[in-house]
Design an enzyme around this catalytic site. Structure first.
Site, short mmCIF file in Angstrom:
data_model
loop_
_atom_site.label_atom_id
_atom_site.label_comp_id
_atom_site.label_asym_id
_atom_site.label_seq_id
_atom_site.Cartn_x
_atom_site.Cartn_y
_atom_site.Cartn_z
N THR A 379 0.92 -1.13 0.00
CA THR A 379 0.00 0.00 0.00
C THR A 379 0.95 1.17 0.00
O THR A 379 2.15 0.98 0.20
CB THR A 379 -0.84 -0.05 1.30
OG1 THR A 379 -1.65 -1.21 1.26
CG2 THR A 379 -1.72 1.16 1.51
N ASP A 421 -9.79 -8.47 1.72
CA ASP A 421 -9.96 -7.70 2.97
C ASP A 421 -11.33 -7.93 3.61
O ASP A 421 -11.56 -7.52 4.75
CB ASP A 421 -9.77 -6.20 2.71
CG ASP A 421 -8.31 -5.77 2.90
OD1 ASP A 421 -7.53 -6.57 3.45
OD2 ASP A 421 -7.98 -4.64 2.52
N SER A 450 -10.99 -1.80 5.93
CA SER A 450 -9.59 -1.42 5.68
C SER A 450 -8.89 -1.10 7.00
O SER A 450 -9.53 -0.77 7.99
CB SER A 450 -9.57 -0.18 4.79
OG SER A 450 -8.23 0.23 4.58
O1 DON Z 1 -6.99 -1.67 3.24
C1 DON Z 1 -6.27 -2.43 3.88
O2 DON Z 1 -6.30 -2.52 5.09
C2 DON Z 1 -5.27 -3.29 3.14
N1 DON Z 1 -5.74 -3.58 1.82
C3 DON Z 1 -3.97 -2.56 3.12
C4 DON Z 1 -2.88 -3.33 2.46
C5 DON Z 1 -1.56 -2.84 2.86
O3 DON Z 1 -1.39 -1.96 3.64
C6 DON Z 1 -0.42 -3.54 2.29
N2 DON Z 1 0.79 -2.81 2.59
N3 DON Z 1 1.84 -3.02 2.89
#
Ligand code: DON
Length: 567
Positions: A379, A421, A450
């Site tokens: 992310t 998720d 999220s």
């Molecule tokens: O929205 C979320 O919580 C996840 N899809 C975030 C994914 C994420 O942070 C991956 N990063 N390193």
């Protein structure tokens, strides 16, 4: 016994023992600027954001341009095939939070990732056409610019720098080349991804190789020309829907036409003279950060040293309880009644910490196989402030690194694997090991829960800290620790970002700690209290800005590629 008194007793014991970590050797320095600052994962994108503000654009114009630039220069997470969350405090004090999270397609159903015996089909929610939610980024970035931009920057100006980078290419950094090379097997499974991410001559990528994305340039051109319709209708929509239909996905024209970002109420809290403004559902991040700060506020936490057994124990106990609540109560508030007010109230925090034992770990009683991250997740978070003082925090994601690994062939962009998720089955952990139940079950048109936590901390009513991070569930505890390092531990912003972190989340029942986060003696003491430790790895990448008497201090996180550009 009141919590503070109980704590004081234990603390007296721990302070007397040699458990406290050595303080940071020397202060790391942030990047300083008097007016504008961007901190993000890519130098090209940071420069584009700063250029937009030099041309008279504000932080929202810049945030939109950075979002599209990251879709080109940081393809593992920057995206147009995914979604994100934005939180801003405008000069003048208005708070804006925009949810451009992906949605489940209308044809999604609760058991879509289960086989006929009701078992989860391995990989289906991560590496298939079904793994993708309906993308929200293009709609969200457009809304940022249209509703909050300065009015002096044309839509085309927002897109042109990204189009040029995609068309003309840009030199790969060492980190990006390595990241492409690590995932050649993932790309090889998809014809569209192979064309882009596997070199035609078969040799591995090297730093300095020029990376072109010509189909993506065309898609960005359509968005520049037609706005929303350049993505959610016309050629791009045809390419998405046809590929989805041909490969077992369920995203339809109706899903694309019907997608819209939503302004949400912010979640707020107070902590030691600061106001926390963060993201509410469909994020769990803001609720948990405020809840954990409230719980910590029940203890004399300012007198504790980061890395000491007492501090790590207390944070772990607080995190365990907050993540247990997440699994039960948090989901898309359009579909589930999330008790935000109660979870973020100080009365609730007071009740919730009553059973924290100060000398031993509370076992997370229900045993479940922990889901170690099978793929390196990704992310990306960026923070922006403009000369007028508009402060913007944006976190965007494809979920896993490079999302599902599936490119919409001909349109040149990766699709997210955000359906993972959701709680694909009650109690079954997702990629980040977090579980859920009905609150986060799949329903048509629902947004998956999220952990993204774009957050702005106010001091004397003014934006002070702009924060956020990638890292799945560790996002929430990363943001928490940056806030604690600033508000309690007197660190400068770069040290607050750099300081090693630790994380726990109810299940798996263990502490994940970066090297250096916990001293050897403290670790022994924590083990004696009943805490277990996970394999260490890096936690988060918090690209933050602190505004100190007007000066903008940009703190890129050294854990990942990152850059700060200001003027
Ligand atoms: O929205 C979320 O919580 C996840 N899809 C975030 C994914 C994420 O942070 C991956 N990063 N390193």
């Amino acid at each position: 016994m009141p919590n503070a008194a109980r704590y004081a007793r234990l603390f007296a014991v721990l302070v007397a023992s040699p458990l406290l970590m050595a303080p940071l050797a020397h202060a790391a320095e942030p990047v300083r600027a008097p007016g504008a600052m961007v901190v993000c994962a890519s130098r090209e994108a940071a420069q584009i954001g700063a250029d937009i503000m030099r041309q008279g654009g504000n932080a929202f114009d810049a945030a939109a341009a950075i979002g599209f630039a990251l879709a080109v220069t940081w393809p593992e997470a920057g995206n147009i095939g995914g979604g994100g969350l934005m939180l801003a405090v405008k000069a003048g004090g208005d708070v804006v939070t925009l949810d451009f999270r992906e949605k489940a397609p209308l044809l999604a159903d609760r058991d879509m990732f289960l086989d006929t015996s009701g078992n989860v089909v391995e990989g289906l929610s991560l590496r298939s056409a079904l793994a993708s939610g309906v993308p929200g980024s293009v709609d969200g970035l457009l809304m940022l610019w249209r509703d909050h931009g300065s009015g002096t920057i044309e839509w085309q100006q927002i897109l042109v720098p990204a189009i040029q980078l995609a068309q003309d290419g840009f030199p790969l950094s060492e980190e990006l080349a390595a990241s492409f090379n690590e995932r050649q097997d993932k790309f090889a499974k998809d014809p569209g991804a192979s064309k882009i991410f596997i070199r035609a001559d078969g040799r591995p990528w090297a730093a300095g190789d020029r990376f072109h994305q010509r189909d993506l340039a065309q898609t960005l051109q359509r968005i520049a020309r037609d706005g929303r319709d350049g993505f959610y209708a016309g050629d791009t929509a045809d390419l998405i829907v046809q590929q989805q239909a041909a490969t077992g996905g369920r995203i339809s024209y109706e899903d694309l036409r019907g997608y819209s970002s939503i302004y949400r109420p912010a979640v707020t809290g107070e902590f030691r003279g600061h106001t926390i403004v963060s993201m509410g559902p469909p994020s769990s991040g803001g609720v948990l950060v405020v809840q954990m700060l409230n719980m910590l506020g029940e203890f004399p936490v300012e007198s504790m040293t980061p890395g000491s057994a007492a501090y790590v124990h207390l944070l772990t106990e607080v995190q365990r309880r907050a993540f247990a609540d997440r699994a039960e109560h948090l989901g898309d508030s359009d579909f589930w009644d999330v008790p935000v007010a109660r979870l973020t109230s100080t009365t609730y925090a007071h009740e919730r910490v009553a059973d924290i034992a100060l000398d031993r770990a509370t076992p997370s009683t229900q045993v479940r196989a922990g889901a170690a991250a099978a793929e390196s997740p990704n992310t990306t978070h960026y923070s922006v402030v403009d000369p007028k003082g508009n402060a913007v925090a944006v976190t965007v994601t494809l979920n896993a690194s490079f999302g599902s690994g599936i490119v919409i062939d001909g349109a040149g962009f990766l699709m997210n694997n955000e359906m993972d998720d959701f709680s694909v089955k009650p109690g079954v952990p997702n990629l980040y090991g977090v579980t859920g139940g009905d609150a986060n079950a799949i329903e048509p048109g629902k947004r998956m829960l999220s952990s993204m936590t774009p957050t702005i901390v106010l001091k004397d009513g003014q934006p002070y800290l702009i924060a956020g991070s990638p890292g799945g569930a560790t996002i929430i505890t990363t943001v928490l620790q940056v806030i604690l390092n600033i508000t309690l531990h007197g660190m400068n912003i770069q040290d607050a970002v750099n300081a090693p972190r630790h994380h726990s989340q109810w299940f798996p029942d263990s502490i994940l700690a970066e090297p250096g986060a916990i001293g050897d003696d403290a670790r022994t003491e924590l083990e004696r209290m009943g805490h277990a430790f996970a394999e260490p790895r890096k936690i988060g990448a918090a690209n933050c800005i602190l505004i100190d008497n007007g000066t903008r201090l940009g703190a890129p996180d050294p854990r990942r590629q990152s850059a700060a550009v200001g003027f």
